[in-house]
Design a protein around this motif. Sequence first.
Motif, PDB file in Angstrom:
ATOM      1  N   VAL A  61      21.138  18.537  -1.630  1.00  0.00           N
ATOM      2  CA  VAL A  61      21.108  17.405  -0.700  1.00  0.00           C
ATOM      3  C   VAL A  61      22.331  16.544  -0.970  1.00  0.00           C
ATOM      4  CG1 VAL A  61      19.806  15.433   0.166  1.00  0.00           C
ATOM      5  CG2 VAL A  61      18.583  17.429  -0.727  1.00  0.00           C
ATOM      6  N   HIS A  62      22.980  16.117   0.077  1.00  0.00           N
ATOM      7  CA  HIS A  62      24.165  15.262  -0.033  1.00  0.00           C
ATOM      8  C   HIS A  62      23.907  13.958   0.705  1.00  0.00           C
ATOM      9  CE1 HIS A  62      28.423  14.102  -0.097  1.00  0.00           C
ATOM     10  NE2 HIS A  62      28.283  13.784   1.184  1.00  0.00           N
ATOM     11  N   VAL A  63      24.214  12.838   0.060  1.00  0.00           N
ATOM     12  CA  VAL A  63      24.101  11.527   0.696  1.00  0.00           C
ATOM     13  C   VAL A  63      25.484  11.135   1.204  1.00  0.00           C
ATOM     14  CG1 VAL A  63      23.476   9.103   0.417  1.00  0.00           C
ATOM     15  CG2 VAL A  63      22.174  10.876  -0.797  1.00  0.00           C
ATOM     16  N   ALA A  64      25.617  11.066   2.519  1.00  0.00           N
ATOM     17  CA  ALA A  64      26.865  10.641   3.158  1.00  0.00           C
ATOM     18  C   ALA A  64      26.709   9.175   3.536  1.00  0.00           C
ATOM     19  CB  ALA A  64      27.151  11.493   4.396  1.00  0.00           C
ATOM     20  N   CYS A  65      27.470   8.309   2.866  1.00  0.00           N
ATOM     21  CA  CYS A  65      27.288   6.862   3.025  1.00  0.00           C
ATOM     22  C   CYS A  65      28.307   6.323   4.016  1.00  0.00           C
ATOM     23  CB  CYS A  65      27.471   6.153   1.681  1.00  0.00           C
ATOM     24  SG  CYS A  65      26.726   7.036   0.308  1.00  0.00           S
ATOM     25  N   TRP A  66      27.827   5.564   4.986  1.00  0.00           N
ATOM     26  CA  TRP A  66      28.684   4.998   6.018  1.00  0.00           C
ATOM     27  C   TRP A  66      28.295   3.545   6.270  1.00  0.00           C
ATOM     28  CZ3 TRP A  66      32.316   8.495   7.591  1.00  0.00           C
ATOM     29  CH2 TRP A  66      32.027   9.866   7.467  1.00  0.00           C
ATOM     30  N   PRO A  67      29.226   2.718   6.780  1.00  0.00           N
ATOM     31  CA  PRO A  67      28.808   1.387   7.217  1.00  0.00           C
ATOM     32  C   PRO A  67      27.945   1.473   8.477  1.00  0.00           C
ATOM     33  CG  PRO A  67      31.134   1.741   7.717  1.00  0.00           C
ATOM     34  CD  PRO A  67      30.682   2.908   6.900  1.00  0.00           C
ATOM     35  N   THR A  68      28.254   2.422   9.341  1.00  0.00           N
ATOM     36  CA  THR A  68      27.462   2.735  10.526  1.00  0.00           C
ATOM     37  C   THR A  68      27.821   4.169  10.909  1.00  0.00           C
ATOM     38  OG1 THR A  68      26.856   1.958  12.747  1.00  0.00           O
ATOM     39  CG2 THR A  68      29.186   1.909  12.198  1.00  0.00           C
ATOM     40  N   VAL A  69      26.890   4.894  11.500  1.00  0.00           N
ATOM     41  CA  VAL A  69      27.131   6.311  11.791  1.00  0.00           C
ATOM     42  C   VAL A  69      27.560   6.450  13.249  1.00  0.00           C
ATOM     43  CG1 VAL A  69      26.231   8.651  11.653  1.00  0.00           C
ATOM     44  CG2 VAL A  69      25.418   6.918  10.052  1.00  0.00           C
ATOM     45  N   ARG A  70      28.870   6.286  13.471  1.00  0.00           N
ATOM     46  CA  ARG A  70      29.440   6.491  14.802  1.00  0.00           C
ATOM     47  C   ARG A  70      29.472   7.982  15.126  1.00  0.00           C
ATOM     48  NH1 ARG A  70      34.721   2.988  13.158  1.00  0.00           N
ATOM     49  NH2 ARG A  70      33.753   0.908  13.097  1.00  0.00           N
ATOM     50  N   GLU A  71      29.914   8.293  16.348  1.00  0.00           N
ATOM     51  CA  GLU A  71      29.944   9.695  16.771  1.00  0.00           C
ATOM     52  C   GLU A  71      30.803  10.544  15.843  1.00  0.00           C
ATOM     53  OE1 GLU A  71      31.121  12.478  20.653  1.00  0.00           O
ATOM     54  OE2 GLU A  71      31.526  10.323  20.662  1.00  0.00           O
TER      55      GLU A  71
ATOM     56  N   CYS B 211      24.117  22.508   2.765  1.00  0.00           N
ATOM     57  CA  CYS B 211      23.211  21.575   2.124  1.00  0.00           C
ATOM     58  C   CYS B 211      22.630  20.650   3.187  1.00  0.00           C
ATOM     59  CB  CYS B 211      23.935  20.758   1.050  1.00  0.00           C
ATOM     60  SG  CYS B 211      25.333  19.802   1.672  1.00  0.00           S
ATOM     61  N   PHE B 212      21.552  19.999   2.853  1.00  0.00           N
ATOM     62  CA  PHE B 212      21.032  18.949   3.713  1.00  0.00           C
ATOM     63  C   PHE B 212      21.883  17.695   3.512  1.00  0.00           C
ATOM     64  CE2 PHE B 212      17.413  21.767   3.335  1.00  0.00           C
ATOM     65  CZ  PHE B 212      16.867  21.747   4.618  1.00  0.00           C
ATOM     66  N   VAL B 213      22.072  16.930   4.573  1.00  0.00           N
ATOM     67  CA  VAL B 213      22.869  15.706   4.503  1.00  0.00           C
ATOM     68  C   VAL B 213      22.055  14.535   5.025  1.00  0.00           C
ATOM     69  CG1 VAL B 213      24.880  14.486   5.427  1.00  0.00           C
ATOM     70  CG2 VAL B 213      25.114  16.838   4.617  1.00  0.00           C
ATOM     71  N   LEU B 214      22.030  13.476   4.231  1.00  0.00           N
ATOM     72  CA  LEU B 214      21.446  12.214   4.651  1.00  0.00           C
ATOM     73  C   LEU B 214      22.604  11.282   4.993  1.00  0.00           C
ATOM     74  CD1 LEU B 214      19.072  13.597   3.233  1.00  0.00           C
ATOM     75  CD2 LEU B 214      18.469  11.391   2.225  1.00  0.00           C
ATOM     76  N   ALA B 215      22.899  11.144   6.280  1.00  0.00           N
ATOM     77  CA  ALA B 215      23.978  10.266   6.739  1.00  0.00           C
ATOM     78  C   ALA B 215      23.391   8.870   6.914  1.00  0.00           C
ATOM     79  CB  ALA B 215      24.576  10.773   8.045  1.00  0.00           C
ATOM     80  N   ALA B 216      23.679   7.994   5.948  1.00  0.00           N
ATOM     81  CA  ALA B 216      23.021   6.695   5.868  1.00  0.00           C
ATOM     82  C   ALA B 216      23.948   5.585   6.338  1.00  0.00           C
ATOM     83  CB  ALA B 216      22.573   6.428   4.432  1.00  0.00           C
ATOM     84  N   GLY B 217      23.513   4.838   7.351  1.00  0.00           N
ATOM     85  CA  GLY B 217      24.287   3.722   7.873  1.00  0.00           C
ATOM     86  C   GLY B 217      23.557   2.398   7.722  1.00  0.00           C
ATOM     87  N   LEU B 218      24.275   1.323   7.962  1.00  0.00           N
ATOM     88  CA  LEU B 218      23.734  -0.030   7.880  1.00  0.00           C
ATOM     89  C   LEU B 218      23.515  -0.603   9.278  1.00  0.00           C
ATOM     90  CD1 LEU B 218      26.274  -1.522   5.278  1.00  0.00           C
ATOM     91  CD2 LEU B 218      24.074  -0.448   4.769  1.00  0.00           C
ATOM     92  N   VAL B 219      22.726  -1.659   9.342  1.00  0.00           N
ATOM     93  CA  VAL B 219      22.636  -2.520  10.518  1.00  0.00           C
ATOM     94  C   VAL B 219      23.146  -3.877  10.066  1.00  0.00           C
ATOM     95  CG1 VAL B 219      21.115  -3.618  12.190  1.00  0.00           C
ATOM     96  CG2 VAL B 219      20.657  -1.270  11.447  1.00  0.00           C
ATOM     97  N   GLN B 220      24.182  -4.388  10.689  1.00  0.00           N
ATOM     98  CA  GLN B 220      24.772  -5.631  10.201  1.00  0.00           C
ATOM     99  C   GLN B 220      25.329  -6.436  11.367  1.00  0.00           C
ATOM    100  OE1 GLN B 220      27.132  -4.827   6.744  1.00  0.00           O
ATOM    101  NE2 GLN B 220      27.669  -6.965   6.389  1.00  0.00           N
ATOM    102  N   ALA B 221      25.002  -7.723  11.392  1.00  0.00           N
ATOM    103  CA  ALA B 221      25.427  -8.613  12.459  1.00  0.00           C
ATOM    104  C   ALA B 221      26.222  -9.774  11.873  1.00  0.00           C
ATOM    105  CB  ALA B 221      24.228  -9.134  13.237  1.00  0.00           C
ATOM    106  N   LYS B 222      26.943 -10.452  12.736  1.00  0.00           N
ATOM    107  CA  LYS B 222      27.764 -11.597  12.320  1.00  0.00           C
ATOM    108  C   LYS B 222      26.915 -12.652  11.618  1.00  0.00           C
ATOM    109  CE  LYS B 222      30.895 -15.093  14.291  1.00  0.00           C
ATOM    110  NZ  LYS B 222      31.612 -15.499  15.526  1.00  0.00           N
TER     111      LYS B 222
ATOM    112  N   ASN C 277      27.566  -3.501  12.857  1.00  0.00           N
ATOM    113  CA  ASN C 277      27.172  -2.167  12.386  1.00  0.00           C
ATOM    114  C   ASN C 277      25.827  -1.833  13.018  1.00  0.00           C
ATOM    115  OD1 ASN C 277      29.383  -1.578  10.772  1.00  0.00           O
ATOM    116  ND2 ASN C 277      28.509  -2.532   8.957  1.00  0.00           N
ATOM    117  N   ARG C 278      25.728  -0.650  13.613  1.00  0.00           N
ATOM    118  CA  ARG C 278      24.599  -0.349  14.495  1.00  0.00           C
ATOM    119  C   ARG C 278      23.738   0.817  14.019  1.00  0.00           C
ATOM    120  NH1 ARG C 278      25.285  -2.732  19.598  1.00  0.00           N
ATOM    121  NH2 ARG C 278      27.254  -3.841  19.871  1.00  0.00           N
ATOM    122  N   GLY C 279      23.773   1.128  12.739  1.00  0.00           N
ATOM    123  CA  GLY C 279      22.861   2.157  12.238  1.00  0.00           C
ATOM    124  C   GLY C 279      23.273   3.555  12.644  1.00  0.00           C
TER     125      GLY C 279
END
Length: 330
Positions: A184-194, A209-220, A261-263
């Motif tokens: 399993v691989h954790v792919a860390c992103w601020p947000t998961v764009r296309e 491997c399996f990938v967990l592409a993890a993004g944030l939700v963040q507003a001003k 950031n939109r998840g």
Amino acid sequence: MTPLKVAIVQAAPIPLAIPDGIEQAVQLAREAVEGGAQLVAFGETFLGGYPLWLDEAPGAALWDHPGTKALHRILLEQAIVQNDERLLPLQELCDATGAVISIGAHERVRRSLYNNQMTFRPGLPVLDHRKLVPTHGERLVWMRGDGSTLGVHQAEWGSVGSLICWEHWMPLARAAMHNLGESVHVACWPTVREEYALASRHYAMEGRCFVLAAGLVQAKNDLFDGLERVALAQAAGGGSGQVIDAAAKELLEAIEGEALNRGGSMIIAPDARIIAQAGEGEETLFAELDLSEVEEGLSSLDTDGHYSRPDVFELRIDRGAKPGVDWTND
């Protein structure tokens, strides 16, 4: 083979105020573990929040900008350090439940900051991964990591590692991680764009491997909330009342828009298909992984084995730490 239940916590971090962020992360991770997750992933620099002002605030990269300097000072003051006792609740959660937790943070080493994706594992020290190359404006905040933090955790169900954001477009970094045999691989992103989703799916296919592409939700508004929390904590610690840094506030006010950031987090199988995908709001994304898919996929593609050409290509990795100063004992 028993399925592995995993979770991505797609949440809004508490920017800047890292002690409050740790408390939040413990609660969110506990809820995911109580939901059955044996591996829980958070997005890039969840502890401290992604430094959105670098991309979103006009003038943030100008030389000697007062707001940028003020925010850098706050991050240095708040950042985690090695053997940070504030992180003990996360370690205790892992020890008590047997779960593995991957979470990003601003880390201070001497007087520099690193982007560190930490892996908390039961009964073992934290496994660090410091981002090798901060991307573009990030170099105003973070130091470059070295090969000493390229590694995986070997769990009873398989191995898990991580890379951060644009490291997924570093072919040799990918090759190094594939050589370590991630399940399993954790792919860390601020947000998961296309394009970030494409990189994550490509990594799953290439690394089998399996990938967990993890993004944030963040507003001003989250940034202002964090700034106010820092001021409150300073006042509670004996400061001269609740004083919000004016230069930092002015820089953040210059950011246009609200949702930054939109998840978009997703869980991906070794054949690149999407197993589960989050929307743009806060949620915890769960999935059960059949790890037998990893070895079955290797029958057609093993980029570290039968689909490699070691007689033509060779990768040499320096795992030594590079502190930059060597104090010798005369």
